[in-house]
Design a protein around this motif. Structure first.
Motif, PDB file in Angstrom:
ATOM      1  N   GLU A 120       7.240   2.869  -5.976  1.00 18.63           N
ATOM      2  CA  GLU A 120       6.058   2.810  -6.688  1.00 18.63           C
ATOM      3  C   GLU A 120       5.965   1.049  -7.218  1.00 18.63           C
ATOM      4  N   GLN A 121       7.037   0.698  -7.586  1.00 11.51           N
ATOM      5  CA  GLN A 121       7.007  -0.545  -8.235  1.00 11.51           C
ATOM      6  C   GLN A 121       6.826  -1.736  -7.130  1.00 11.51           C
ATOM      7  N   HIS A 122       6.878  -1.177  -6.036  1.00 12.91           N
ATOM      8  CA  HIS A 122       7.087  -2.159  -4.966  1.00 12.91           C
ATOM      9  C   HIS A 122       5.839  -2.253  -3.832  1.00 12.91           C
ATOM     10  N   ILE A 123       4.808  -1.388  -4.122  1.00 11.87           N
ATOM     11  CA  ILE A 123       3.470  -1.323  -3.310  1.00 11.87           C
ATOM     12  C   ILE A 123       2.667  -2.325  -3.140  1.00 11.87           C
ATOM     13  N   ASP A 124       2.838  -3.340  -4.065  1.00  8.95           N
ATOM     14  CA  ASP A 124       1.927  -4.511  -3.872  1.00  8.95           C
ATOM     15  C   ASP A 124       2.848  -5.736  -2.764  1.00  8.95           C
ATOM     16  N   ARG A 184      10.124  -2.515   8.304  1.00 11.03           N
ATOM     17  CA  ARG A 184      10.430  -3.252   6.801  1.00 11.03           C
ATOM     18  C   ARG A 184       9.814  -2.375   5.659  1.00 11.03           C
ATOM     19  N   ASP A 185       8.888  -1.360   6.214  1.00 11.06           N
ATOM     20  CA  ASP A 185       8.399  -0.535   5.269  1.00 11.06           C
ATOM     21  C   ASP A 185       9.354   0.646   4.732  1.00 11.06           C
ATOM     22  N   ILE A 186       9.048   1.275   3.574  1.00 13.30           N
ATOM     23  CA  ILE A 186       9.642   2.102   3.015  1.00 13.30           C
ATOM     24  C   ILE A 186       9.246   3.617   3.503  1.00 13.30           C
ATOM     25  N   VAL A 187      10.181   4.411   3.836  1.00 13.03           N
ATOM     26  CA  VAL A 187       9.695   5.648   4.232  1.00 13.03           C
ATOM     27  C   VAL A 187      10.613   6.630   3.437  1.00 13.03           C
ATOM     28  N   ILE A 188       9.919   7.705   2.837  1.00 16.16           N
ATOM     29  CA  ILE A 188      10.608   8.526   2.015  1.00 16.16           C
ATOM     30  C   ILE A 188      10.410  10.015   2.523  1.00 16.16           C
ATOM     31  N   ASP A 189      11.076  10.570   3.138  1.00 15.51           N
ATOM     32  CA  ASP A 189      10.963  11.935   3.973  1.00 15.51           C
ATOM     33  C   ASP A 189      12.116  12.802   3.806  1.00 15.51           C
ATOM     34  N   MET A 190      11.868  14.042   2.975  1.00 17.87           N
ATOM     35  CA  MET A 190      12.920  14.829   2.692  1.00 17.87           C
ATOM     36  C   MET A 190      13.757  15.097   3.848  1.00 17.87           C
ATOM     37  N   ASP A 191      13.389  15.460   4.895  1.00 17.67           N
ATOM     38  CA  ASP A 191      14.028  15.637   6.182  1.00 17.67           C
ATOM     39  C   ASP A 191      15.221  14.960   6.645  1.00 17.67           C
ATOM     40  N   LEU A 192      14.639  13.482   6.478  1.00 14.37           N
ATOM     41  CA  LEU A 192      15.454  12.391   6.900  1.00 14.37           C
ATOM     42  C   LEU A 192      16.493  12.202   5.943  1.00 14.37           C
ATOM     43  N   MET A 193      16.053  12.175   4.354  1.00 16.14           N
ATOM     44  CA  MET A 193      16.996  12.074   3.379  1.00 16.14           C
ATOM     45  C   MET A 193      18.181  13.024   3.551  1.00 16.14           C
ATOM     46  N   ALA A 194      17.738  14.421   3.846  1.00 17.97           N
ATOM     47  CA  ALA A 194      18.824  15.424   3.526  1.00 17.97           C
ATOM     48  C   ALA A 194      19.616  15.316   4.715  1.00 17.97           C
ATOM     49  N   LEU A 195      19.274  15.004   6.063  1.00 22.71           N
ATOM     50  CA  LEU A 195      19.964  14.606   7.136  1.00 22.71           C
ATOM     51  C   LEU A 195      21.101  13.517   6.985  1.00 22.71           C
ATOM     52  N   ALA A 196      20.596  12.547   6.290  1.00 25.36           N
ATOM     53  CA  ALA A 196      21.428  11.304   5.958  1.00 25.36           C
ATOM     54  C   ALA A 196      22.663  11.917   5.126  1.00 25.36           C
ATOM     55  N   MET A 203       0.982  -1.136   0.026  1.00 23.35           N
ATOM     56  CA  MET A 203       0.060  -0.042   0.070  1.00 23.35           C
ATOM     57  C   MET A 203       0.955   1.197  -0.093  1.00 23.35           C
ATOM     58  N   LEU A 204       0.384   2.167  -0.738  1.00 22.86           N
ATOM     59  CA  LEU A 204       1.135   3.691  -0.588  1.00 22.86           C
ATOM     60  C   LEU A 204       0.282   4.504   0.284  1.00 22.86           C
ATOM     61  N   TYR A 205       1.206   5.048   1.114  1.00 24.53           N
ATOM     62  CA  TYR A 205       0.513   6.358   2.012  1.00 24.53           C
ATOM     63  C   TYR A 205       1.105   7.356   1.622  1.00 24.53           C
ATOM     64  N   VAL A 206       0.344   8.473   1.050  1.00 24.96           N
ATOM     65  CA  VAL A 206       0.721   9.790   1.055  1.00 24.96           C
ATOM     66  C   VAL A 206       0.391  10.506   2.146  1.00 24.96           C
ATOM     67  N   VAL A 207       1.289  11.238   3.084  1.00 24.03           N
ATOM     68  CA  VAL A 207       1.171  11.873   4.083  1.00 24.03           C
ATOM     69  C   VAL A 207       1.514  13.167   3.903  1.00 24.03           C
ATOM     70  N   THR A 208       0.413  14.166   3.948  1.00 18.74           N
ATOM     71  CA  THR A 208       0.457  15.634   3.937  1.00 18.74           C
ATOM     72  C   THR A 208       0.191  16.065   4.965  1.00 18.74           C
ATOM     73  N   GLY A 209       0.255  17.618   5.057  1.00 18.62           N
ATOM     74  CA  GLY A 209       0.008  18.539   6.101  1.00 18.62           C
ATOM     75  C   GLY A 209       1.095  19.733   5.999  1.00 18.62           C
ATOM     76  N   PRO A 210       0.873  20.532   6.750  1.00 22.33           N
ATOM     77  CA  PRO A 210       1.745  21.881   6.733  1.00 22.33           C
ATOM     78  C   PRO A 210       3.097  21.414   7.423  1.00 22.33           C
ATOM     79  N   PRO A 211       4.087  22.099   7.195  1.00 25.71           N
ATOM     80  CA  PRO A 211       5.206  22.106   8.007  1.00 25.71           C
ATOM     81  C   PRO A 211       5.218  22.083   9.632  1.00 25.71           C
TER      82      PRO A 211
END
Length: 145
Positions: A67-71, A24-36, A1-9
């Motif tokens: 997106e290729q792995h949401i199943d 084991r889930d995949i999390v795509i978070d700009m803040d975490l990626m930038a920090l990494a 399943m793909l979850y799109v989490v939205t909201g203000p900063p």
């Protein structure tokens, strides 16, 4: 399943994901990626333009691949202000939209306390874009800072 989490900063999108995603889930978070990708001791929310350019490209590639792995696994994408094209793509993928919004006053207090001043403009833009829209809100009134 793909979850799109939205909201203000400052709404608590990352906190919502931490409370719901599994290891084991995949999390795509700009803040975490930038920090990494930033050097040691980097600020959690204040990054150079060059770093952000690199992170944006990595983020787009990560989303396309995930997106290729949401199943097979849950994917969580933080997207503050998805464009019309992004919303259409998420709809095509049958993504579940999660809106995290503790309210404008709380968001502005959090930005004042912990974020760069420019984030107030982003929050204002988010509230304008979402004014009067019917959505499944996931209010998050408070969290431990």
């Amino acid at each position: 399943m793909l979850y799109v989490v939205t909201g203000p900063p400052g709404a608590g999108k990352s906190s919502w994901i931490r409370a719901h995603a599994k290891a084991r889930d995949i999390v795509i978070d700009m803040d975490l990626m930038a920090l990494a990708m930033a050097g040691p001791g980097a600020d959690h929310h204040n990054h150079s333009d060059i770093l952000l350019k690199v992170v944006h490209r990595a983020r787009f590639a990560a989303i396309r691949e995930a997106e290729q792995h949401i199943d097979k696994t849950d994917v969580y994408v933080i997207q503050t202000l998805p464009s019309a094209q992004q919303r259409a793509n998420y709809k095509r993928l049958k993504a579940k939209l999660i809106v995290v919004d503790p309210g404008r006053d709380i968001v502005m207090q959090r930005i004042e306390a912990m974020r760069q001043p420019g984030m107030k403009a982003v929050a204002t833009k988010w509230y304008r874009a979402n004014r009067g829209q019917s959505r499944s809100a996931m209010p998050q009134a408070s969290r431990n800072w």
